[in-house]
Design a protein around this motif. Structure first.
Motif: not given
Length: 408
Positions: A133-139, A150-151, A176-183, A211-215
């Motif tokens: 399975s593959q997927g992700g979350s946006a921050y 996108h992580s 983690t990478r910039p979301a499409p359009g956020a480059e 308290k914080r996430l390190e990506l």
């Protein structure tokens, strides 16, 4: 027209000869229905979206061959890394051709067509049900300027059929990478390879997992752990169940609905927030269809049950995060963080659920940064099938803990 005739008329011609996509792309990260959850860390008992393990598609190893009325989604062979191949679901690669005019099917038509296709899928066997399975979350991230990242991660599970077997989950952070359009915004921020983000807090007074996430843009090492507790491999609607119990689920929509509602207590599966019965059933059934090793007739019953729920609407033909086309089905959900939709993207010609995702509609609070239409979390199934190959264990992993498995 019956549902399959309508499906034939609506299915774009360019999908008829779609090649098999054998690549492994993207990710899976946890999310609770109260709001997408922060990234899990290595060394913790694995929980997937809504706090549950990412289980598997049941009985779909040769679904495309069984869909006699529909265009081909090829069933290929996929095996665990470094092992002999196993029967598996291989999903179509994206296509950019336009095809002819597309007829918008209703949600009921799409779901009933998927139910009919599911009934034609032959049951298969093996020692383990293997799934990727593959997927992700946006921050929201960035110091000089704010933008979306996108992580992503990749999960694999081997669910043992035997109650004496050991089921395994293995995950790898894909970075983690910039979301499409956020480059461009990312470049204005100095093109960082690491980000510190605030994890969303579903409602006032709740505590985030950290308290914080390190990506980090760099992939991580695979890690994992055994996931069964005795013979129990999943939590279905609030009750721990074994593979045998999943295989014995009711095969009619009414009976399956009654069985699932035994676990309904007026709130979500992973939070105390109030949730009506139809919303709860939609959430639980989405997990059953995307993750669990159930018989083809149970999948058909699940689709029929979804067709009878209130508030379910058709999105028409949509494209998931991996570029795969399918029919979208959605249901509105309101949280303290705003209004969202739980969307499932399916190929009704085969009965395959491609992707389960949460999309912002009128976000607020911790999700005020999300533009309407933003997928804040997604989970895609790319391979599934019974195999006799043993799990491929990571270099480091946890020993089984007392936490119950949860899948629901």
């Amino acid at each position: 027209m019956n549902p399959m005739d309508q499906l034939r008329a609506a299915r774009p011609a360019h999908l008829d000869d779609a090649p098999v996509d054998a690549r492994t792309r993207a990710a899976e990260l946890s999310a609770a229905m109260a709001g997408p959850a922060p990234r899990r860390a290595a060394g913790r008992t694995r929980r997937g979206r809504d706090g549950r393990p990412a289980w598997v598609l049941g009985g779909l190893a040769a679904a495309a061959a069984a869909a006699a009325a529909a265009a081909a989604v090829a069933v290929a062979v996929a095996g665990a890394a470094g092992s002999a191949p196993a029967p598996s679901l291989a999903l179509p690669a994206p296509s950019t051709s336009t095809g002819g005019p597309v007829v918008r099917l209703s949600a009921e038509q799409v779901l009933l067509a998927a139910a009919e296709s599911s009934l034609k899928a032959p049951a298969t066997t093996g020692a383990y049900w293997y799934v990727e399975s593959q997927g992700g979350s946006a921050y929201e991230a960035g110091d000089a300027v704010r933008y979306i990242v996108h992580s992503t991660s990749r999960d694999r599970t081997w669910t043992a059929r035997s109650p004496r077997g050991t089921s395994w989950w293995v995950s790898q952070d894909l970075g983690t990478r910039p979301a499409p359009g956020a480059e461009e915004a990312w470049k204005r921020d100095g093109s960082p390879g690491r980000w510190t983000v605030e994890p969303p807090v579903p409602k006032k007074g709740d505590r985030p997992a950290s308290k914080r996430l390190e990506l980090d843009s760099e992939p991580g090492r695979p890690f994992g752990n055994p996931i069964n507790v005795g013979d129990k491999v999943a939590d279905l609607a609030g009750r721990n169940v074994s593979v045998a119990e999943l295989q014995a689920l009711p095969t009619t929509a009414d009976a399956l609905k009654r069985r699932l509602l035994q676990g309904y207590a007026g709130h979500g599966t992973e939070s105390g927030d109030k949730m009506d019965a139809d919303s709860w059933l939609y959430q639980v059934t989405s997990g059953l269809l995307s993750d669990m090793p159930v018989k083809p007739a149970v999948r058909a019953a699940a689709y029929k049950m979804l067709a009878g729920l209130g508030g379910v609407r058709s999105l028409g033909e949509v494209t998931d995060a991996l570029g795969r086309e399918g029919q979208g089905i959605a249901r509105a959900e309101s949280w303290s963080g705003g209004d969202f939709e739980r969307q499932i993207i399916i190929d009704p010609a085969t009965g395959v659920l491609l992707t389960d995702q949460i999309v912002a509609v009128h976000p607020g609070g911790a999700y005020a940064w999300a533009e309407p239409g933003t997928a804040t979390w997604w989970h895609a199934i790319t391979k599934a099938g019974w195999t006799d190959d043993k799990p491929v264990k990571p270099d480091h992993y946890d020993t089984p803990g007392p936490a119950r498995p949860s899948a629901s």
